[in-house]
Scaffold this motif. Structure first.
Motif, PDB file in Angstrom:
ATOM      1  N   GLY A 112      66.510  54.437  33.682  1.00 27.26           N
ATOM      2  CA  GLY A 112      65.111  54.285  34.064  1.00 27.26           C
ATOM      3  C   GLY A 112      64.196  54.228  32.852  1.00 27.26           C
ATOM      4  N   GLY A 113      62.937  53.782  33.072  1.00 27.77           N
ATOM      5  CA  GLY A 113      61.990  53.678  31.972  1.00 27.77           C
ATOM      6  C   GLY A 113      62.236  52.431  31.150  1.00 27.77           C
ATOM      7  N   THR A 114      62.147  52.561  29.821  1.00 29.24           N
ATOM      8  CA  THR A 114      62.278  51.389  28.945  1.00 29.24           C
ATOM      9  C   THR A 114      63.713  50.899  28.838  1.00 29.24           C
ATOM     10  OG1 THR A 114      62.485  52.833  27.019  1.00 29.24           O
ATOM     11  CG2 THR A 114      60.275  52.075  27.582  1.00 29.24           C
ATOM     12  N   SER A 115      64.698  51.748  29.153  1.00 23.80           N
ATOM     13  CA  SER A 115      66.098  51.342  28.993  1.00 23.80           C
ATOM     14  C   SER A 115      66.455  50.172  29.894  1.00 23.80           C
ATOM     15  CB  SER A 115      67.028  52.529  29.280  1.00 23.80           C
ATOM     16  OG  SER A 115      66.873  53.534  28.317  1.00 23.80           O
ATOM     17  N   ILE A 116      66.023  50.193  31.163  1.00 26.33           N
ATOM     18  CA  ILE A 116      66.367  49.103  32.065  1.00 26.33           C
ATOM     19  C   ILE A 116      65.664  47.820  31.639  1.00 26.33           C
ATOM     20  CG2 ILE A 116      64.533  49.612  33.732  1.00 26.33           C
ATOM     21  CD1 ILE A 116      68.125  48.377  34.491  1.00 26.33           C
ATOM     22  N   GLU A 117      64.466  47.937  31.058  1.00 18.37           N
ATOM     23  CA  GLU A 117      63.778  46.750  30.542  1.00 18.37           C
ATOM     24  C   GLU A 117      64.585  46.126  29.416  1.00 18.37           C
ATOM     25  OE1 GLU A 117      59.831  47.782  29.393  1.00 18.37           O
ATOM     26  OE2 GLU A 117      59.404  48.890  31.229  1.00 18.37           O
ATOM     27  N   GLN A 118      65.097  46.970  28.501  1.00 18.30           N
ATOM     28  CA  GLN A 118      65.909  46.458  27.401  1.00 18.30           C
ATOM     29  C   GLN A 118      67.186  45.803  27.919  1.00 18.30           C
ATOM     30  OE1 GLN A 118      66.581  49.801  24.739  1.00 18.30           O
ATOM     31  NE2 GLN A 118      64.479  50.484  25.041  1.00 18.30           N
ATOM     32  N   ALA A 119      67.821  46.423  28.911  1.00 17.13           N
ATOM     33  CA  ALA A 119      69.071  45.889  29.454  1.00 17.13           C
ATOM     34  C   ALA A 119      68.840  44.554  30.153  1.00 17.13           C
ATOM     35  CB  ALA A 119      69.691  46.904  30.413  1.00 17.13           C
ATOM     36  N   ARG A 120      67.785  44.467  30.968  1.00 22.55           N
ATOM     37  CA  ARG A 120      67.500  43.198  31.660  1.00 22.55           C
ATOM     38  C   ARG A 120      67.199  42.082  30.658  1.00 22.55           C
ATOM     39  NH1 ARG A 120      64.132  46.268  35.718  1.00 22.55           N
ATOM     40  NH2 ARG A 120      62.386  45.770  34.327  1.00 22.55           N
ATOM     41  N   ALA A 121      66.369  42.395  29.653  1.00 22.84           N
ATOM     42  CA  ALA A 121      66.027  41.381  28.654  1.00 22.84           C
ATOM     43  C   ALA A 121      67.255  40.945  27.866  1.00 22.84           C
ATOM     44  CB  ALA A 121      64.951  41.926  27.714  1.00 22.84           C
ATOM     45  N   SER A 122      68.140  41.893  27.549  1.00 22.30           N
ATOM     46  CA  SER A 122      69.353  41.568  26.788  1.00 22.30           C
ATOM     47  C   SER A 122      70.282  40.671  27.591  1.00 22.30           C
ATOM     48  CB  SER A 122      70.085  42.858  26.396  1.00 22.30           C
ATOM     49  OG  SER A 122      69.273  43.680  25.598  1.00 22.30           O
ATOM     50  N   LEU A 123      70.487  40.992  28.858  1.00 23.95           N
ATOM     51  CA  LEU A 123      71.382  40.194  29.682  1.00 23.95           C
ATOM     52  C   LEU A 123      70.780  38.815  29.969  1.00 23.95           C
ATOM     53  CD1 LEU A 123      73.924  39.755  31.193  1.00 23.95           C
ATOM     54  CD2 LEU A 123      73.087  41.195  33.059  1.00 23.95           C
ATOM     55  N   ASP A 124      69.472  38.760  30.162  1.00 23.86           N
ATOM     56  CA  ASP A 124      68.820  37.464  30.368  1.00 23.86           C
ATOM     57  C   ASP A 124      69.029  36.563  29.151  1.00 23.86           C
ATOM     58  OD1 ASP A 124      66.778  35.882  32.113  1.00 23.86           O
ATOM     59  OD2 ASP A 124      65.928  35.823  30.086  1.00 23.86           O
ATOM     60  N   TYR A 125      68.886  37.144  27.956  1.00 22.69           N
ATOM     61  CA  TYR A 125      69.128  36.369  26.738  1.00 22.69           C
ATOM     62  C   TYR A 125      70.581  35.914  26.665  1.00 22.69           C
ATOM     63  CZ  TYR A 125      69.460  35.156  21.798  1.00 22.69           C
ATOM     64  OH  TYR A 125      69.690  34.487  20.622  1.00 22.69           O
ATOM     65  N   ALA A 126      71.506  36.801  27.015  1.00 21.11           N
ATOM     66  CA  ALA A 126      72.926  36.457  26.949  1.00 21.11           C
ATOM     67  C   ALA A 126      73.260  35.306  27.892  1.00 21.11           C
ATOM     68  CB  ALA A 126      73.768  37.686  27.287  1.00 21.11           C
ATOM     69  N   LEU A 127      72.697  35.329  29.097  1.00 16.61           N
ATOM     70  CA  LEU A 127      72.959  34.252  30.053  1.00 16.61           C
ATOM     71  C   LEU A 127      72.423  32.917  29.541  1.00 16.61           C
ATOM     72  CD1 LEU A 127      72.130  36.177  33.352  1.00 16.61           C
ATOM     73  CD2 LEU A 127      74.384  35.339  32.665  1.00 16.61           C
ATOM     74  N   SER A 128      71.313  32.981  28.823  1.00 16.47           N
ATOM     75  CA  SER A 128      70.732  31.739  28.305  1.00 16.47           C
ATOM     76  C   SER A 128      71.572  31.122  27.200  1.00 16.47           C
ATOM     77  CB  SER A 128      69.315  32.000  27.789  1.00 16.47           C
ATOM     78  OG  SER A 128      69.341  32.761  26.592  1.00 16.47           O
ATOM     79  N   ARG A 129      72.484  31.883  26.599  1.00 14.69           N
ATOM     80  CA  ARG A 129      73.311  31.383  25.503  1.00 14.69           C
ATOM     81  C   ARG A 129      74.644  30.808  25.977  1.00 14.69           C
ATOM     82  NH1 ARG A 129      72.121  33.152  20.088  1.00 14.69           N
ATOM     83  NH2 ARG A 129      74.103  32.134  19.608  1.00 14.69           N
ATOM     84  N   LEU A 130      74.925  30.837  27.265  1.00 20.43           N
ATOM     85  CA  LEU A 130      76.192  30.300  27.760  1.00 20.43           C
ATOM     86  C   LEU A 130      76.251  28.784  27.604  1.00 20.43           C
ATOM     87  CD1 LEU A 130      76.619  32.428  31.014  1.00 20.43           C
ATOM     88  CD2 LEU A 130      77.949  32.646  28.896  1.00 20.43           C
ATOM     89  N   GLU A 131      77.450  28.273  27.360  1.00 23.87           N
ATOM     90  CA  GLU A 131      77.688  26.836  27.219  1.00 23.87           C
ATOM     91  C   GLU A 131      78.249  26.277  28.529  1.00 23.87           C
ATOM     92  OE1 GLU A 131      76.967  24.965  24.635  1.00 23.87           O
ATOM     93  OE2 GLU A 131      76.216  26.661  23.446  1.00 23.87           O
ATOM     94  N   PRO A 132      78.066  24.974  28.798  1.00 29.31           N
ATOM     95  CA  PRO A 132      78.523  24.379  30.069  1.00 29.31           C
ATOM     96  C   PRO A 132      80.016  24.545  30.336  1.00 29.31           C
ATOM     97  CG  PRO A 132      77.005  22.892  28.946  1.00 29.31           C
ATOM     98  CD  PRO A 132      77.297  23.999  27.978  1.00 29.31           C
ATOM     99  N   ASN A 133      80.829  24.638  29.286  1.00 27.16           N
ATOM    100  CA  ASN A 133      82.270  24.777  29.506  1.00 27.16           C
ATOM    101  C   ASN A 133      82.716  26.246  29.582  1.00 27.16           C
ATOM    102  OD1 ASN A 133      81.695  25.211  26.842  1.00 27.16           O
ATOM    103  ND2 ASN A 133      83.559  24.248  26.051  1.00 27.16           N
ATOM    104  N   ASP A 134      81.769  27.165  29.601  1.00 26.62           N
ATOM    105  CA  ASP A 134      82.088  28.585  29.772  1.00 26.62           C
ATOM    106  C   ASP A 134      82.183  28.929  31.258  1.00 26.62           C
ATOM    107  OD1 ASP A 134      82.025  29.042  27.041  1.00 26.62           O
ATOM    108  OD2 ASP A 134      79.921  29.684  27.029  1.00 26.62           O
ATOM    109  N   ARG A 135      82.922  29.995  31.530  1.00 24.56           N
ATOM    110  CA  ARG A 135      82.934  30.595  32.862  1.00 24.56           C
ATOM    111  C   ARG A 135      82.350  31.992  32.724  1.00 24.56           C
ATOM    112  NH1 ARG A 135      86.320  28.172  36.539  1.00 24.56           N
ATOM    113  NH2 ARG A 135      86.678  30.148  37.623  1.00 24.56           N
ATOM    114  N   PHE A 136      81.665  32.499  33.768  1.00 23.24           N
ATOM    115  CA  PHE A 136      81.023  33.802  33.635  1.00 23.24           C
ATOM    116  C   PHE A 136      80.884  34.479  34.992  1.00 23.24           C
ATOM    117  CE2 PHE A 136      77.449  31.477  35.190  1.00 23.24           C
ATOM    118  CZ  PHE A 136      76.538  32.405  35.695  1.00 23.24           C
TER     119      PHE A 136
END
Length: 752
Positions: A365-389
């Motif tokens: 809770g608090g700022t930790s979930i904000e950091q986690a959501r932002a980190s995962l959102d960034y990670a998803l944006s870096r996936l390539e078309p030939n990746d599976r996830f």
């Protein structure tokens, strides 16, 4: 005629006394009670002192002096005076002196327990304690023997101290027979190595131990049978995982006046011209001593609610890619080597599978979930078309967003990002099921498989999780992303080591892009695989035993012991299909202090890792750990630091008692998110004081322990600020009597 002025003066004195008596009467009878009622209404919380809550060693959020109660494994915290951390960084190593001052404010003799967090790779080798005008210095002993000697000294009224490891990053120091109103200074010394990643050196000083969730049924049940004539009884057997036992955790409410003040100083001598030096989470003052040296001091008051992290880097033209250091101790040379893999052009990326796991439990809770959501959102944006996830979220429940990993199409990525954006923090932290789901590789083809795990790691069943990784890792590589101001770095680093991945810490939302970009550089660039290291000279003992893959931006760090540092160290591996080799001449190593203890600490960690992987037995691991610890004067799960004063100080038949104070949360945590989820602590309750054993007094009439009971309470404990009511009542009655007497005398004279 002459008597008239005397009568006038007499009447004036009478009138003055009458008015003065009436004023005193009015003040005592009316004004003071009214003011007392007003102040009572304005300060209701200060008028009643509530009993202090009992705590356990790992319910403390920072180094704390705990005093024993009559509840088994429960203590009451004593007032803290000050905390000071002094670090000397010389090249690749750091020596730390942690000093905390306490005071026994009671009129009783006490037995105390001091709890403190340290880096998970720290080599704790020294304890000094000043109690009153006496200095107690500790020596290393086998744990059970040290405990027996300590208990004997305690009963004999001698001052004694005992340092024990509860976990690799949580230690306790027991102190027996502290006299009334004595001041105590505890000084702990340890060595650690400096971390290098992505071109920056760093040093972490943990200042807070966060609350931890204990999953139900996480601890194994191991029993032994005691048989007589065919029938018998079963009893519980001790286990290496005994620290997974759940322990309740009372928490301090927000807005309390409890602060854990800390002062900190770092003397930095990097060994190369420095560029940028900064503290990530604390304001500091930095003085330039020379091109390669700085003095860093905390700026103003600081509290122990987050870890201190210092980073520094070299001038670009002087950025080292290798490092080699040595220390001569006794008949041996100890080596510490840093080897950075070469930067190579990124080849055409092959398809891979990436499984993202995000923790949205209450501790996030608090700022930790904000950091986690932002980190995962960034990670998803870096996936390539030939990746599976795939994306897995968990609290005390678990959700796989897709039934199985899917192709990284724009539609799939978009729906996953919307799912992540809507996550909120709540519930418990059941980490084992999502870990098992992420490592389930039964439905996928061969190729590169990566698991990215975003969490604060605040659980108590660490060994159960590490065992699962060792059993299920297969071809997967595990990359741990630690979230928040004080993540469980022991779990993170050990999980990454077993999972042949790496550990990244994100302490604020502002760090998300930089840290996640560095992480994906590792994920997307080829690692150095099939890593091997060898010395031209024989009889070298190398750590780690199991050499990891080397990722972009991270060096291979090796520690070794040999008779004489001569010849070469050769490191080899493969980058893709290309062989890679580098040789380091050992006679060119620079001198550095503390390497021998760092090597021993890493050898101990190797034994624990090999035990988890099933490569050695429990008996072999224990034998190796015990020998290393005794030879190098280190605290481990099998050894303790013990100091006993030979002089008896506590009088015969004088009992032992105690004091109080509640727990502080790490910065950024949401107190409300933690309520009702059964938060617990990571380490096993300290069961060293067996009340049954204590009741058997020795023949010389030694006094027994007289613990104070801490009654159960449902609210947050208030500070002990009640006024001395009876004394104030007596003062008021005395003043009232004086006023009444003056008034009576004045009226009597007036009538006369």
């Amino acid at each position: 005629m002459s008597a008239s002025p005397n009568v006038s003066r007499y009447q004036k004195r009478q009138n003055f006394l009458i008015r003065f008596g009436l004023l005193l009467w009015f003040s005592n009878a009316i004004l003071l009670p009214v003011l007392a009622v007003i102040f009572a209404l304005l300060h209701p919380l200060e008028s009643h002192a509530q009993p202090a809550a009992a705590v356990t060693p790992n319910e403390m959020g920072t180094g704390s002096l705990l005093l024993q109660t009559n509840q088994d494994g429960k203590y009451i915290e004593a007032p803290r005076l000050a905390t000071d951390v002094d670090l000397d960084v010389n090249g690749p190593t750091a020596r730390a002196v942690l000093t905390q001052a306490f005071e026994n404010t009671t009129d009783k003799w006490v037995e105390a327990l001091y709890v403190f967090p340290l880096p998970e790779d720290s080599a704790v080798y020294s304890l000094k304690m000043i109690v009153g005008n006496r200095i107690v210095v500790a020596d290393i002993k086998e744990k059970q023997a040290a405990r027996a000697i300590y208990e004997k000294a305690r009963k004999e009224g001698k001052k004694a101290s005992l340092v024990e490891q509860q976990r690799p990053n949580v230690f306790t120091n027991a102190v027996a027979n502290i006299g009334p109103h004595e001041k105590i200074v505890v000084q702990i010394e340890y060595q650690q190595s400096v971390r290098l990643a992505d071109g920056r050196f760093s040093l972490r000083v943990p200042l807070v131990v966060a609350p931890r969730y204990s999953p139900q049924g996480a601890s194994p049940i191991t029993q032994q049978a005691d048989l007589k004539a065919g029938w018998g009884q079963t009893k519980q057997s001790p286990s290496r995982k005994g620290s997974d036992q759940p322990i309740s955790a009372p928490l301090m409410a927000p807005g309390g006046d409890r602060a854990n003040p800390v002062t900190l100083k770092v003397n930095l001598d990097a060994g190369f011209p420095l560029d940028d030096v900064k503290s990530l989470y604390h304001a500091v003052k930095i003085d330039k001593i020379g091109d390669s040296a700085r003095r860093i001091v905390l700026d103003g008051d600081a509290t122990s609610d987050r870890d201190f992290v210092l980073e520094w880097s070299a001038i670009a033209s002087n950025m080292p890619s290798v490092g080699l250091f040595r220390e001569h101790v006794g008949k041996d040379d100890y080596m510490l080597a840093y080897v950075m893999p070469p930067a190579v052009a990124t080849p055409q990326k092959a398809g891979r599978e990436v499984v993202f796991v995000i923790d949205n439990s209450g501790s996030m809770g608090g700022t930790s979930i904000e950091q986690a959501r932002a980190s995962l959102d960034y990670a998803l944006s870096r996936l390539e078309p030939n990746d599976r996830f795939n994306v897995i979220r968990f609290d005390n429940t678990m959700t796989k967003f897709f039934p199985d990993s899917v192709m990284a199409t724009a539609e799939n990525i978009g729906s996953a990002r919307r799912f992540v954006t809507g996550l909120e923090a709540a519930g418990g932290t059941e980490m084992l099921p999502p870990l098992q789901a992420a490592l389930d590789d039964s439905h996928q083809a061969n190729g590169l498989r990566q698991v990215v795990f975003l969490t604060d790691g605040e659980v108590s069943n660490e060994q159960q999780l590490l065992d699962a990784i060792a059993k299920l890792r297969g071809r997967s590589r595990i990359f741990m992303v630690g979230i928040g101001s004080a993540p469980n770095t022991y779990l993170m680093s050990r999980a990454a080591e077993l999972g042949r991945g790496s550990f990244t810490h994100i302490g604020s939302v502002a760090e998300v892009n930089e840290r996640m970009r560095a992480l994906f550089d590792r994920l997307e660039n080829p690692a150095v695989t099939d890593v091997a290291a060898s010395f031209s000279e024989k009889n070298a003992s190398l750590s780690p035993n199991l050499l990891p893959d080397i990722y972009h931006g991270e060096p291979l760090v090796l520690a070794a012991r040999m008779g004489k540092a001569a010849g070469t160290l050769t490191v080899s591996g493969k980058i893709g299909d290309r062989p890679w080799t580098i040789s380091l001449p050992l006679d060119q190593a620079s001198n550095a202090k503390g390497i021998s203890k760092i090597w021993a600490r890493r050898q101990i960690d190797d034994a624990e890792v090999n035990l988890t992987l099933g490569k050695i037995s429990q008996a072999d691991a224990d034998k190796r750990i015990l020998q290393l610890a005794l030879d190098h004067h280190l605290v481990t799960r099998l050894t303790s630091l013990l100091a006993v004063d030979t002089k008896r100080l506590r009088p015969t038949n004088a009992p032992l008692t105690q004091a109080d104070i509640p727990l502080q949360l790490p910065a950024g945590w949401d107190y409300n998110k933690l309520l009702g989820i059964g938060t617990t602590r990571d380490a096993k309750a300290d069961t060293r004081h067996q009340q049954a054993a204590d009741k058997s007094e020795s023949a010389d009439g030694d006094a027994e322990l007289e613990p104070i009971s801490a009654p159960a309470q449902t609210s947050v404990p208030l500070p002990q600020t009640a006024t001395p009511g009876m004394l104030l009542i007596l003062h008021g009655l005395l003043a009232l009597l004086c006023g009444a007497s003056l008034l009576f005398l004045a009226l009597r004279r007036n009538r006369a």
